[in-house]
Every structure is written in structure tokens, then in C-alpha cells.
Design a protein around this motif. Structure first.
Motif, PDB file in Angstrom:
ATOM      1  N   UNK A  35      36.414  33.487  32.182  1.00  0.00           N
ATOM      2  CA  UNK A  35      35.527  32.972  31.127  1.00  0.00           C
ATOM      3  C   UNK A  35      36.361  32.622  29.893  1.00  0.00           C
ATOM      4  N   UNK A  36      36.058  31.462  29.328  1.00  0.00           N
ATOM      5  CA  UNK A  36      36.723  31.046  28.084  1.00  0.00           C
ATOM      6  C   UNK A  36      35.689  30.829  27.005  1.00  0.00           C
ATOM      7  N   UNK A  37      35.798  31.590  25.943  1.00  0.00           N
ATOM      8  CA  UNK A  37      34.943  31.409  24.772  1.00  0.00           C
ATOM      9  C   UNK A  37      35.626  30.471  23.789  1.00  0.00           C
ATOM     10  N   UNK A  38      34.839  30.004  22.822  1.00  0.00           N
ATOM     11  CA  UNK A  38      35.384  29.083  21.830  1.00  0.00           C
ATOM     12  C   UNK A  38      36.480  29.773  21.023  1.00  0.00           C
ATOM     13  N   UNK A  39      37.659  29.147  21.009  1.00  0.00           N
ATOM     14  CA  UNK A  39      38.773  29.682  20.248  1.00  0.00           C
ATOM     15  C   UNK A  39      39.538  30.784  20.954  1.00  0.00           C
ATOM     16  N   UNK A  40      39.222  31.054  22.228  1.00  0.00           N
ATOM     17  CA  UNK A  40      39.887  32.114  22.965  1.00  0.00           C
ATOM     18  C   UNK A  40      40.514  31.559  24.245  1.00  0.00           C
ATOM     19  N   UNK A  41      41.478  32.302  24.780  1.00  0.00           N
ATOM     20  CA  UNK A  41      42.085  31.940  26.057  1.00  0.00           C
ATOM     21  C   UNK A  41      41.201  32.444  27.198  1.00  0.00           C
ATOM     22  N   UNK A  42      41.305  31.834  28.383  1.00  0.00           N
ATOM     23  CA  UNK A  42      40.516  32.317  29.528  1.00  0.00           C
ATOM     24  C   UNK A  42      40.812  33.783  29.837  1.00  0.00           C
ATOM     25  N   UNK A  43      39.767  34.538  30.145  1.00  0.00           N
ATOM     26  CA  UNK A  43      39.889  35.965  30.419  1.00  0.00           C
ATOM     27  C   UNK A  43      39.229  36.287  31.753  1.00  0.00           C
ATOM     28  N   UNK A  44      39.872  37.127  32.542  1.00  0.00           N
ATOM     29  CA  UNK A  44      39.343  37.501  33.844  1.00  0.00           C
ATOM     30  C   UNK A  44      38.056  38.310  33.672  1.00  0.00           C
ATOM     31  N   UNK A  45      36.986  37.844  34.338  1.00  0.00           N
ATOM     32  CA  UNK A  45      35.695  38.520  34.268  1.00  0.00           C
ATOM     33  C   UNK A  45      35.402  39.315  35.534  1.00  0.00           C
ATOM     34  N   UNK A  46      35.704  38.706  36.665  1.00  0.00           N
ATOM     35  CA  UNK A  46      35.365  39.358  37.921  1.00  0.00           C
ATOM     36  C   UNK A  46      36.314  38.923  39.032  1.00  0.00           C
ATOM     37  N   UNK A  47      36.874  39.909  39.734  1.00  0.00           N
ATOM     38  CA  UNK A  47      37.605  39.655  40.960  1.00  0.00           C
ATOM     39  C   UNK A  47      36.684  39.971  42.128  1.00  0.00           C
ATOM     40  N   UNK A  48      36.418  38.975  42.968  1.00  0.00           N
ATOM     41  CA  UNK A  48      35.400  39.152  44.006  1.00  0.00           C
ATOM     42  C   UNK A  48      35.813  40.131  45.098  1.00  0.00           C
ATOM     43  N   UNK A  49      37.077  40.566  45.130  1.00  0.00           N
ATOM     44  CA  UNK A  49      37.521  41.522  46.132  1.00  0.00           C
ATOM     45  C   UNK A  49      37.343  42.969  45.683  1.00  0.00           C
ATOM     46  N   UNK A  50      36.852  43.192  44.467  1.00  0.00           N
ATOM     47  CA  UNK A  50      36.640  44.559  43.983  1.00  0.00           C
ATOM     48  C   UNK A  50      35.180  44.745  43.614  1.00  0.00           C
ATOM     49  N   UNK A  51      34.826  45.961  43.373  1.00  0.00           N
ATOM     50  CA  UNK A  51      33.446  46.313  43.023  1.00  0.00           C
ATOM     51  C   UNK A  51      33.329  46.820  41.587  1.00  0.00           C
ATOM     52  N   UNK A  52      34.248  46.447  40.752  1.00  0.00           N
ATOM     53  CA  UNK A  52      34.214  46.907  39.377  1.00  0.00           C
ATOM     54  C   UNK A  52      33.117  46.201  38.592  1.00  0.00           C
ATOM     55  N   UNK A  53      32.464  46.953  37.736  1.00  0.00           N
ATOM     56  CA  UNK A  53      31.420  46.432  36.846  1.00  0.00           C
ATOM     57  C   UNK A  53      30.342  45.679  37.626  1.00  0.00           C
ATOM     58  N   UNK A  54      29.982  46.237  38.781  1.00  0.00           N
ATOM     59  CA  UNK A  54      29.017  45.557  39.649  1.00  0.00           C
ATOM     60  C   UNK A  54      27.615  45.527  39.059  1.00  0.00           C
ATOM     61  N   UNK A  55      27.304  46.435  38.137  1.00  0.00           N
ATOM     62  CA  UNK A  55      25.981  46.444  37.535  1.00  0.00           C
ATOM     63  C   UNK A  55      25.779  45.300  36.549  1.00  0.00           C
TER      64      UNK A  55
END
Length: 317
Positions: free
Chosen positions: A63-83
Motif C-alpha cells: 500500500x502506498x499513501x500520499x507522500x509515503x513509499x510503498x509498504x508491505x501490508x499482507x503476505x499471502x503465504x502467512x496468517x499474520x493480522x488475519x482479522x
């Protein structure tokens, strides 16, 4: 020598394998813009030419917000932050689900494959909630007949001021939808945004009389704001023939006014002596002596005031 040749062939095989994987796992996003209400679930889709394998998903979401660099939100091979976020696999399609979406979830989302170098497509812009504020306005900027920056193209811009979040800006030419223009953004001290969407069109298209419409959408339910721009033909050259006479007439008028002021305020400058205004003539007949405006305080030796004739009275000789 044989070992060296074997290693080179193996390296070439690996390189070709990676190239094939890169082609087969090319990811594409069809959603340019996606509007959702606050607390709803946002679903951003990504497709691949090759069917995703269950349990072997290597795609990642940034995800890239205005004025920010792209940041990893979700790796589909893991179950982190699934909620909060989850990857949903459906054949050739991979969907990123964002539950209970909030304003800070707005941004441009990119789907990519971790096996290859990170290369981003145009992405999908997610807008959560309403971006319109009381200070929002939309303005179109277009070149004047003599202000074309280059001989072959005309540049137009759509300015959106005072919004709280991302907006969708699209252009149409006489009803025909065009591709998205080049977006620029500025963030003010109060947290609001200024967006400038720029397009370039051939000069012939701009001067053809077609209507260029900038369509700005702030939310999923409200009406969009549309502003138009249209080429206005320059005035005929014959109008320039009147410029010289009008300028000469204006100069002559200014000269006359200046001389009039000098004549009134300082006539000696022009060689004339001012005339002294004579007192107004009396309405009495001139048959005798007229004592007018005489106010002598006559007293006798005892201090008593002597009676004097009234003003303007005629005294017989």
C-alpha cells in the motif's frame, strides 16, 4: 572444463526458469478505483495468467499513501493480522479483503510476486469514506490561444482543493472517457490535500471545439463534481487596427485634462495672470453717494456713541 560447462548450463536453465515464472505469474489489477464506506469490507482483486496454487501463494500486497513509499501490508503465504486483512484465493484471481475499513486504509494497493523483482502496475486506489469538505472546490486550467507550451500538444489540468482524502479524477472529451491523467498532490498544514491531474492532448484536438470535462468523485454515493474547459478562439486580427486610434485618443484626452487642471490651479505657469474677482454690484441706483460696508465706531469726547446713518442709505448732497 566439463564442470564449468555444466555449471553454465545449469545457470542458464535457472535464468530461463525464472523468466518463465515471471511471465506466467504476471499479476494484473483491473480495479482502478474502489469506493467503500467506513466499517465496510474492501475487496481488491488481482489476477494472474497462471492459476494460483493453494498453499503455495507467494503474492504480496503493498500500500502506498500520499507522500509515503510503498509498504508491505499482507503476505499471502502467512496468517499474520488475519482479522484485519486476508488473501482470498479464487482460481486465477487473488483478492485482498480489508475488514472494518477506515479512512487510514485509503491508498493505492499493489499486488506483486515475491519471486521476482518488485515491479508495480498502476495499482488499485481504495477510497474509504467521504473526501469532500466545506473548503473543497474544483477548477480546470487550460492554455490560452497564445499560451501553448509546445507546438504539438496542449496541456490541461484539473485542480481539486481542500479534500480530506483521495479522490477519483477522470477526463472525458465530448463524452468519450479518456485514460487517467498524471496525478500530483500537495498536503497542507491542516492535513487537507490539493490534487492536480494533468493531461496532454494534440493541439488539433484542443482547438477542434470539443468539450473537455473533468469529473471528480469524492465518495461512493454522492454526485460527482464536473468542470468543463473549451478552446476559445482568439479575437480577429482586425481588432488590432483600433488599438492605435484608441491609444491616441486616450493620450489626447489625458493632455486636455492635464491642461485644464493647470489652467485652473496654476494659470501663471501658462503665462496668464489671474483675474481678481470684482465684488458683486449693488442693486441700488447710482444717483447719489452710496456708503456701503462702512462700520466706523464713532464716539464723542464724552464716550457716547454718535448716531450714524444706516448702511446703504443715500445721503442727499
Amino acid at each position: 572444463m566439463i564442470l564449468f560447462i555444466t555449471i553454465m548450463r545449469f545457470a542458464k536453465y535457472l535464468l530461463l526458469s525464472f523468466m518463465v515464472v515471471q511471465v506466467q505469474l504476471f499479476l494484473h489489477q483491473l480495479q482502478s478505483f474502489l469506493f467503500v464506506n467506513i466499517n465496510d469490507t474492501a475487496k481488491i482483486q488481482c489476477s494472474s495468467k497462471k492459476q494460483f496454487l493453494a498453499g503455495g501463494i507467494t503474492a504480496r500486497w503493498y500500500r502506498r499513501r500520499e507522500g509515503e513509499a510503498p509498504m508491505l501490508i499482507k503476505g499471502c503465504s502467512d496468517n499474520q493480522n488475519a482479522s484485519k486483512v486476508a488473501c482470498i484465493l479464487e482460481g486465477h484471481n487473488l483478492t485482498l479483503a480489508i475488514y472494518n475499513a477506515q479512512r487510514n486504509d485509503s491508498g493505492v494497493y499493489y499486488c506483486t510476486n515475491s519471486y521476482i523483482t518488485l515491479t508495480f502496475d498502476n495499482g488499485s486506489t481504495l477510497i474509504v469514506g467521504d473526501s469532500y469538505t466545506s473548503s473543497s472546490w474544483v477548477l480546470t486550467l487550460a492554455p490560452s490561444p497564445h499560451g501553448l507550451l509546445s507546438p504539438g500538444t496542449a496541456d490541461l489540468a484539473c485542480v481539486v482543493h481542500g479534500v480530506s482524502n483521495l479522490v477519483q479524477i477522470s477526463w472525458s472529451i465530448s463524452g468519450d472517457l479518456q485514460e487517467q491523467g498524471l496525478m500530483r498532490s500537495l498536503k497542507a498544514k491542516d492535513g487537507s490535500f490539493l490534487f492536480i491531474n494533468h493531461i496532454s492532448v494534440p493541439v488539433d484536438t484542443w482547438t477542434s471545439g470539443k468539450i473537455f470535462t473533468c469529473d471528480v468523485k469524492f465518495n461512493s454515493s454522492g454526485k460527482s463534481v464536473k468542470k468543463i474547459a473549451r478552446y476559445i478562439q482568439a479575437p480577429a486580427r482586425e481588432c488590432s487596427l483600433y488599438i492605435v486610434p484608441l491609444a491616441a485618443g486616450a493620450g489626447l484626452l489625458l493632455l486636455v485634462v492635464s491642461l485644464s487642471l493647470v489652467w485652473t490651479l496654476c494659470p501663471s505657469t501658462l503665462g496668464f495672470q489671474p483675474r481678481v474677482s470684482a465684488p458683486p454690484a449693488s442693486e441700488e441706483p447710482q444717483g447719489g453717494i452710496l456708503y456701503a460696508h462702512l462700520d466706523f465706531d464713532s464716539r464723542n469726547r464724552n464716550g457716547n456713541t454718535l448716531q450714524r446713518p444706516a448702511r446703504g442709505k443715500r445721503v442727499k448732497p
